[in-house]
Design a protein around this motif. Structure first.
Motif, mmCIF file in Angstrom:
data_model
loop_
_atom_site.group_PDB
_atom_site.id
_atom_site.type_symbol
_atom_site.label_atom_id
_atom_site.label_comp_id
_atom_site.label_asym_id
_atom_site.label_seq_id
_atom_site.Cartn_x
_atom_site.Cartn_y
_atom_site.Cartn_z
ATOM 1 N N ILE A 8 0.618 -1.272 -0.435
ATOM 2 C CA ILE A 8 0.027 0.003 -0.021
ATOM 3 C C ILE A 8 1.090 1.461 0.216
ATOM 4 O O ILE A 8 0.822 2.584 -0.588
ATOM 5 C CB ILE A 8 -0.845 -0.367 1.471
ATOM 6 N N ILE A 9 1.988 1.106 0.723
ATOM 7 C CA ILE A 9 2.776 2.255 1.097
ATOM 8 C C ILE A 9 3.255 2.841 -0.455
ATOM 9 O O ILE A 9 3.359 4.104 -1.181
ATOM 10 C CB ILE A 9 3.510 2.596 1.886
ATOM 11 N N SER A 14 3.687 5.626 -5.065
ATOM 12 C CA SER A 14 4.355 5.899 -7.107
ATOM 13 C C SER A 14 3.107 6.525 -7.813
ATOM 14 O O SER A 14 3.275 7.510 -8.091
ATOM 15 C CB SER A 14 3.988 4.016 -7.177
ATOM 16 N N ALA A 15 1.911 6.720 -6.681
ATOM 17 C CA ALA A 15 0.462 7.552 -7.448
ATOM 18 C C ALA A 15 0.962 8.961 -6.950
ATOM 19 O O ALA A 15 0.927 9.471 -8.179
ATOM 20 C CB ALA A 15 0.006 7.626 -7.166
ATOM 21 N N ILE A 16 1.804 9.740 -6.313
ATOM 22 C CA ILE A 16 1.873 10.694 -5.929
ATOM 23 C C ILE A 16 2.803 10.369 -6.878
ATOM 24 O O ILE A 16 3.075 12.206 -7.321
ATOM 25 C CB ILE A 16 2.287 11.075 -4.290
ATOM 26 N N LEU A 17 4.387 9.519 -7.204
ATOM 27 C CA LEU A 17 5.039 10.520 -7.772
ATOM 28 C C LEU A 17 4.815 10.515 -9.223
ATOM 29 O O LEU A 17 5.331 11.546 -10.208
ATOM 30 C CB LEU A 17 6.437 9.767 -7.635
ATOM 31 N N SER A 20 3.306 13.812 -9.707
ATOM 32 C CA SER A 20 3.859 15.026 -9.838
ATOM 33 C C SER A 20 4.301 15.507 -10.828
ATOM 34 O O SER A 20 4.050 16.098 -11.923
ATOM 35 C CB SER A 20 4.568 14.910 -8.605
ATOM 36 N N ILE A 21 5.194 13.906 -11.718
ATOM 37 C CA ILE A 21 5.014 13.931 -12.903
ATOM 38 C C ILE A 21 4.347 14.365 -14.467
ATOM 39 O O ILE A 21 4.710 15.024 -14.794
ATOM 40 C CB ILE A 21 5.743 12.347 -13.366
ATOM 41 N N ALA A 22 3.658 14.296 -14.064
ATOM 42 C CA ALA A 22 2.222 14.238 -15.071
ATOM 43 C C ALA A 22 1.693 15.555 -14.921
ATOM 44 O O ALA A 22 1.303 16.317 -15.864
ATOM 45 C CB ALA A 22 0.950 13.928 -14.543
ATOM 46 N N LEU A 23 1.790 16.891 -13.572
ATOM 47 C CA LEU A 23 1.332 17.698 -13.815
ATOM 48 C C LEU A 23 2.621 18.592 -14.189
ATOM 49 O O LEU A 23 2.151 19.515 -15.202
ATOM 50 C CB LEU A 23 0.451 18.046 -11.884
#
Length: 58
Positions: A8-9, A14-17, A20-23
């Motif tokens: 889960i961590i 990975s989703a946060i990373l 942030s790259i997509a933004l």
């Protein structure tokens, strides 16, 4: 810490990373269409960024 908590961590980080790259890419693409980023307060900020070579035009 069990394997499920580690998974889960890892997925959340990975989703946060990814987001942030997509933004970052979205902001770069938007800046191409809007002729760059406007610095409302201080024109020296735009001059400093242009002098570093990170901006295509100052």
């Amino acid at each position: 810490m069990n394997h499920r908590a580690q998974l889960i961590i890892a997925l959340v980080s990975s989703a946060i990373l990814f987001l942030s790259i997509a933004l970052m890419f979205a902001l770069v693409i938007i800046s191409f269409f809007t002729d760059g980023i406007e610095f409302a307060g201080d024109p020296h900020i735009a001059d400093a960024i242009g002098a570093t070579g990170w901006a295509p035009t100052a």
